[in-house]
Design a protein around this motif. Sequence first.
Motif, PDB file in Angstrom:
ATOM      1  N   GLU A 269     -17.904 102.250 -21.767  1.00  0.00           N
ATOM      2  CA  GLU A 269     -16.595 102.790 -21.378  1.00  0.00           C
ATOM      3  C   GLU A 269     -15.810 101.167 -21.454  1.00  0.00           C
ATOM      4  O   GLU A 269     -14.593 101.191 -21.500  1.00  0.00           O
ATOM      5  CB  GLU A 269     -16.626 103.058 -20.127  1.00  0.00           C
ATOM      6  CG  GLU A 269     -17.091 104.498 -20.050  1.00  0.00           C
ATOM      7  CD  GLU A 269     -16.828 105.223 -18.626  1.00  0.00           C
ATOM      8  OE1 GLU A 269     -16.059 104.435 -17.889  1.00  0.00           O
ATOM      9  OE2 GLU A 269     -17.337 106.486 -18.200  1.00  0.00           O
ATOM     10  N   ASP A 270     -16.477 100.230 -21.212  1.00  0.00           N
ATOM     11  CA  ASP A 270     -15.693  98.786 -21.017  1.00  0.00           C
ATOM     12  C   ASP A 270     -15.775  97.627 -21.981  1.00  0.00           C
ATOM     13  O   ASP A 270     -14.872  97.053 -22.463  1.00  0.00           O
ATOM     14  CB  ASP A 270     -15.945  98.057 -19.802  1.00  0.00           C
ATOM     15  CG  ASP A 270     -15.862  99.303 -18.370  1.00  0.00           C
ATOM     16  OD1 ASP A 270     -14.617  99.520 -18.444  1.00  0.00           O
ATOM     17  OD2 ASP A 270     -16.885  99.251 -18.006  1.00  0.00           O
ATOM     18  N   ILE A 271     -17.006  97.858 -22.869  1.00  0.00           N
ATOM     19  CA  ILE A 271     -16.956  96.740 -24.067  1.00  0.00           C
ATOM     20  C   ILE A 271     -17.617  97.634 -25.023  1.00  0.00           C
ATOM     21  O   ILE A 271     -17.861  98.656 -25.133  1.00  0.00           O
ATOM     22  CB  ILE A 271     -18.317  95.722 -23.449  1.00  0.00           C
ATOM     23  CG1 ILE A 271     -19.603  96.565 -23.183  1.00  0.00           C
ATOM     24  CG2 ILE A 271     -17.699  95.199 -22.214  1.00  0.00           C
ATOM     25  CD1 ILE A 271     -20.832  95.556 -22.987  1.00  0.00           C
ATOM     26  N   LYS A 272     -17.546  96.785 -26.534  1.00  0.00           N
ATOM     27  CA  LYS A 272     -17.797  97.242 -27.771  1.00  0.00           C
ATOM     28  C   LYS A 272     -19.209  96.628 -28.107  1.00  0.00           C
ATOM     29  O   LYS A 272     -19.762  97.487 -29.087  1.00  0.00           O
ATOM     30  CB  LYS A 272     -16.669  97.549 -28.758  1.00  0.00           C
ATOM     31  CG  LYS A 272     -16.464  96.111 -28.890  1.00  0.00           C
ATOM     32  CD  LYS A 272     -14.970  95.904 -29.886  1.00  0.00           C
ATOM     33  CE  LYS A 272     -14.609  94.629 -30.378  1.00  0.00           C
ATOM     34  NZ  LYS A 272     -13.439  94.516 -31.405  1.00  0.00           N
ATOM     35  N   GLU A 273     -19.495  95.761 -27.450  1.00  0.00           N
ATOM     36  CA  GLU A 273     -20.605  94.846 -28.162  1.00  0.00           C
ATOM     37  C   GLU A 273     -21.448  94.220 -26.852  1.00  0.00           C
ATOM     38  O   GLU A 273     -20.488  93.626 -25.942  1.00  0.00           O
ATOM     39  CB  GLU A 273     -20.541  94.089 -29.354  1.00  0.00           C
ATOM     40  CG  GLU A 273     -21.813  93.582 -29.902  1.00  0.00           C
ATOM     41  CD  GLU A 273     -21.190  92.634 -31.204  1.00  0.00           C
ATOM     42  OE1 GLU A 273     -22.352  92.077 -31.669  1.00  0.00           O
ATOM     43  OE2 GLU A 273     -20.109  92.707 -31.637  1.00  0.00           O
ATOM     44  N   VAL A 274     -22.687  93.879 -27.006  1.00  0.00           N
ATOM     45  CA  VAL A 274     -23.390  92.880 -25.981  1.00  0.00           C
ATOM     46  C   VAL A 274     -24.098  92.014 -27.079  1.00  0.00           C
ATOM     47  O   VAL A 274     -24.766  92.370 -28.029  1.00  0.00           O
ATOM     48  CB  VAL A 274     -24.071  93.487 -25.185  1.00  0.00           C
ATOM     49  CG1 VAL A 274     -24.831  92.217 -24.231  1.00  0.00           C
ATOM     50  CG2 VAL A 274     -23.348  94.220 -24.279  1.00  0.00           C
ATOM     51  N   ARG A 275     -23.961  90.705 -27.017  1.00  0.00           N
ATOM     52  CA  ARG A 275     -24.507  89.653 -27.634  1.00  0.00           C
ATOM     53  C   ARG A 275     -24.955  88.458 -27.049  1.00  0.00           C
ATOM     54  O   ARG A 275     -24.479  88.163 -26.023  1.00  0.00           O
ATOM     55  CB  ARG A 275     -23.892  89.506 -29.220  1.00  0.00           C
ATOM     56  CG  ARG A 275     -22.594  88.681 -28.880  1.00  0.00           C
ATOM     57  CD  ARG A 275     -21.767  88.501 -30.154  1.00  0.00           C
ATOM     58  NE  ARG A 275     -20.704  87.832 -30.031  1.00  0.00           N
ATOM     59  CZ  ARG A 275     -19.533  87.928 -30.741  1.00  0.00           C
ATOM     60  NH1 ARG A 275     -19.482  88.822 -31.584  1.00  0.00           N
ATOM     61  NH2 ARG A 275     -18.507  87.192 -30.505  1.00  0.00           N
ATOM     62  N   LEU A 276     -26.006  87.575 -27.652  1.00  0.00           N
ATOM     63  CA  LEU A 276     -26.069  86.306 -27.116  1.00  0.00           C
ATOM     64  C   LEU A 276     -25.239  85.453 -27.405  1.00  0.00           C
ATOM     65  O   LEU A 276     -24.587  85.255 -28.495  1.00  0.00           O
ATOM     66  CB  LEU A 276     -27.501  85.943 -27.300  1.00  0.00           C
ATOM     67  CG  LEU A 276     -28.800  86.919 -27.021  1.00  0.00           C
ATOM     68  CD1 LEU A 276     -30.092  85.909 -27.621  1.00  0.00           C
ATOM     69  CD2 LEU A 276     -28.699  86.997 -25.716  1.00  0.00           C
ATOM     70  N   SER A 277     -24.887  84.407 -26.672  1.00  0.00           N
ATOM     71  CA  SER A 277     -23.660  83.594 -26.573  1.00  0.00           C
ATOM     72  C   SER A 277     -24.249  82.316 -27.159  1.00  0.00           C
ATOM     73  O   SER A 277     -25.339  81.642 -26.728  1.00  0.00           O
ATOM     74  CB  SER A 277     -23.057  83.266 -25.367  1.00  0.00           C
ATOM     75  OG  SER A 277     -22.071  82.316 -25.571  1.00  0.00           O
ATOM     76  N   ASN A 278     -23.552  81.469 -28.065  1.00  0.00           N
ATOM     77  CA  ASN A 278     -23.648  79.982 -28.351  1.00  0.00           C
ATOM     78  C   ASN A 278     -22.611  79.146 -27.667  1.00  0.00           C
ATOM     79  O   ASN A 278     -22.715  77.944 -27.929  1.00  0.00           O
ATOM     80  CB  ASN A 278     -23.528  79.973 -29.969  1.00  0.00           C
ATOM     81  CG  ASN A 278     -24.549  80.589 -30.843  1.00  0.00           C
ATOM     82  OD1 ASN A 278     -25.533  80.311 -30.086  1.00  0.00           O
ATOM     83  ND2 ASN A 278     -24.244  80.997 -31.759  1.00  0.00           N
TER      84      ASN A 278
ATOM     85  N   LYS B 269     -25.214  97.601 -24.131  1.00  0.00           N
ATOM     86  CA  LYS B 269     -24.078  98.275 -24.788  1.00  0.00           C
ATOM     87  C   LYS B 269     -23.880  99.620 -24.266  1.00  0.00           C
ATOM     88  O   LYS B 269     -22.753  99.955 -24.330  1.00  0.00           O
ATOM     89  CB  LYS B 269     -24.255  97.982 -26.232  1.00  0.00           C
ATOM     90  CG  LYS B 269     -23.193  98.678 -26.910  1.00  0.00           C
ATOM     91  CD  LYS B 269     -23.399  98.295 -28.339  1.00  0.00           C
ATOM     92  CE  LYS B 269     -22.275  98.734 -29.355  1.00  0.00           C
ATOM     93  NZ  LYS B 269     -22.658  98.808 -30.750  1.00  0.00           N
ATOM     94  N   GLU B 270     -24.802 100.404 -24.347  1.00  0.00           N
ATOM     95  CA  GLU B 270     -24.986 101.863 -23.933  1.00  0.00           C
ATOM     96  C   GLU B 270     -24.436 102.003 -22.590  1.00  0.00           C
ATOM     97  O   GLU B 270     -23.673 102.828 -22.562  1.00  0.00           O
ATOM     98  CB  GLU B 270     -26.371 102.506 -24.397  1.00  0.00           C
ATOM     99  CG  GLU B 270     -26.385 103.899 -23.858  1.00  0.00           C
ATOM    100  CD  GLU B 270     -27.672 104.739 -24.216  1.00  0.00           C
ATOM    101  OE1 GLU B 270     -28.101 105.717 -23.947  1.00  0.00           O
ATOM    102  OE2 GLU B 270     -28.535 103.843 -24.985  1.00  0.00           O
ATOM    103  N   ARG B 271     -25.167 101.234 -21.625  1.00  0.00           N
ATOM    104  CA  ARG B 271     -24.691 101.615 -20.134  1.00  0.00           C
ATOM    105  C   ARG B 271     -23.138 101.105 -19.899  1.00  0.00           C
ATOM    106  O   ARG B 271     -22.629 101.684 -19.081  1.00  0.00           O
ATOM    107  CB  ARG B 271     -25.606 100.406 -19.217  1.00  0.00           C
ATOM    108  CG  ARG B 271     -26.763 101.092 -19.139  1.00  0.00           C
ATOM    109  CD  ARG B 271     -27.184 102.298 -18.820  1.00  0.00           C
ATOM    110  NE  ARG B 271     -26.776 102.385 -17.485  1.00  0.00           N
ATOM    111  CZ  ARG B 271     -27.364 103.523 -16.455  1.00  0.00           C
ATOM    112  NH1 ARG B 271     -28.107 104.373 -16.931  1.00  0.00           N
ATOM    113  NH2 ARG B 271     -26.634 103.468 -15.175  1.00  0.00           N
ATOM    114  N   LEU B 272     -22.723 100.260 -20.501  1.00  0.00           N
ATOM    115  CA  LEU B 272     -21.287  99.431 -20.281  1.00  0.00           C
ATOM    116  C   LEU B 272     -20.287 100.207 -21.435  1.00  0.00           C
ATOM    117  O   LEU B 272     -19.285  99.463 -21.649  1.00  0.00           O
ATOM    118  CB  LEU B 272     -21.271  98.258 -20.213  1.00  0.00           C
ATOM    119  CG  LEU B 272     -22.126  97.435 -19.162  1.00  0.00           C
ATOM    120  CD1 LEU B 272     -22.189  95.909 -19.345  1.00  0.00           C
ATOM    121  CD2 LEU B 272     -21.505  97.784 -17.900  1.00  0.00           C
TER     122      LEU B 272
END
Length: 630
Positions: A521-530, A516-519
């Motif tokens: 500029e392009d995303i607001k969150e990183v999470r696992l997917s169902n 999330k920190e590295r990206l």
Amino acid sequence: MPTETFEFQVEARQLLQLMIHSVYSNKDVFLRELVSNASDALDKLRLEALRDDSLDADVSDLHIEIDTDGDARTLTVRDNGIGMSYDEVGQLIGTIANSGTARFLKELKETKDAAGDAEGLIGQFGVGFYSAFMVADEVTLLTRRAGEKQGTRWSSRGEGTYTLETVDDAPQGTSVTLHLKPADPENQLHDYTSEWTLRDIVKRYSDFITWPIRYVRKAADGDDTPEPETLNSMKALWARPRDEVSDDEYHELYKHISHDWRDPLETIRLQAEGTFEYQALLFLPSHAPHDLFTQGYKRGVQLYVKRVFIMDDCEELLPPYLRFVKGVVDAADLSLNVSREILQQDRHIRMIQRRLTKKVLSTVRDLMNKDTERYAGFWREFGAVLKEGLVTDADNRDAILAVSSFASTHSAEEPTTLKDYLERMQDGQEDIYYLTGESRQAIENSPHMEAFRAKGIEVLLLTDPVDEVWVDAVGTYEGRKLRSVAKGEIDLDGKDEEAADTGRNEEYAGLLDWMKERLAEDIKEVRLSNRLTVSPACLVSDAHDLTPALENMYRAMGQEVPRTKRILELNADHPLVKGLNQAWRDDKDREALAETAELLHALAVLAEGGQPKEPARFVKLVADRLERTL
């Protein structure tokens, strides 16, 4: 009685000049007005003869004649109708704003037996008559009222005065002779002594007048008798009983008004009776025109008032999402401006629109229920435009949804209705799922579909641009929420998997925060997917965010919208994601891991049909990785 000269009232002179120079945008309508007035006079005589048995009038051959003299540059429109007396000419023609028809209606309504028969009389004689001065330097009127012995001649050059005189040899009815302005050699289309010009105007404006309109052609050499020819068809199909009109006649009318060489898909007839009467004859085309979605597309049906043509594309009679419907509406009475060219908004127009809209939608519903093949053809051609009504017409939203069908994962060929979707929903399924995209193939290959495909959950596949909008406008159907499989969090596993999800989230928590920190500029969150079972990653929007397609649509319309950061979801069961997490936990080269994270994001963008932010950098990263594998 000697010839007398009178002056128009000041207000009348001003209105006369306005009529001549400003009111009418199309000079051809002068003939429509004169023919309408003649038709009124014939209607009045017919009714007067029925009411008064002692009326000394010939009603055996009621008709309208048009006669021209090219050498003298005159055009005459005559009828053998009710005519006018000397006093009536002075009152009705001398005062422009006076209406002979309106006065006649008022008097006739007081007679109980005849009131209903007169409701359809058209026009205001005093106003329409003066449109003749748009094309004439001088106008002469000769008239004799039915039952009277003497006639009256009225003449004016439209310059503030007119003359009146009594004549002894006037025939029953009224003739209006126009001494036409000099011919324009560069504009032969407006030569009103030309038979073909007059034919075209009569066909366009007065084809459905009840009475015959005859053109008196000059006699052939050696023959002293003129040769009259009827110019109008007098076939108002919408006014004839259904069993007297063939399909071929309907199709011919459709082709005439739509300029489509193919037969219509469906013919719709409607007749409204009561305090406000009108008739409608509408057609559903079999094919969509190529310019249906262009800005300059002419929509609307033809408007008539008692068979007199008023407007070619009356947009007020049907909503924009039914712009493909062609046809005719013939009203007994409407609020028109002085020239009849601009329709005023009033409750009658709104009432007609509501009724016609419901009739068209009910006809489509009948097609759906009784003729699935023809309905499928209709929906294929016009479904995209009809769905616009789901956004713009809340009053008819349920009716539109009832006739709408959508591609879905249930069948590769047969679309489904929302009602049928509900009947197939799995036990425990609460929402109606859909996904929007450019094509069915693109949607079916989307990573967002993987979990739904694996579990056999049906998803609607929406490929029209309007689908991005109407699903949010509608929101729910029969209490079930319409939910995008590409927005918000999706939980198809149920509560039994919550513990496992919690443990997995703890295992990946560090990687997710770092990505999330590295990206950022392009995303607001990183999470696992169902929702992923095969792909390593996908991008999703928050439940209330605009989709990228909708953002692009707004920008294409010139509206600036802020760029929305999206959520990157990772498939924890994919080897690439597992390896990335393990490398991060083992504190491997962070720069190399950052490149992998960047590639994962770019792959997710490509998977939904987008383009990486820096295509050249993406190509370089992929090439470097491929080189290392050799």
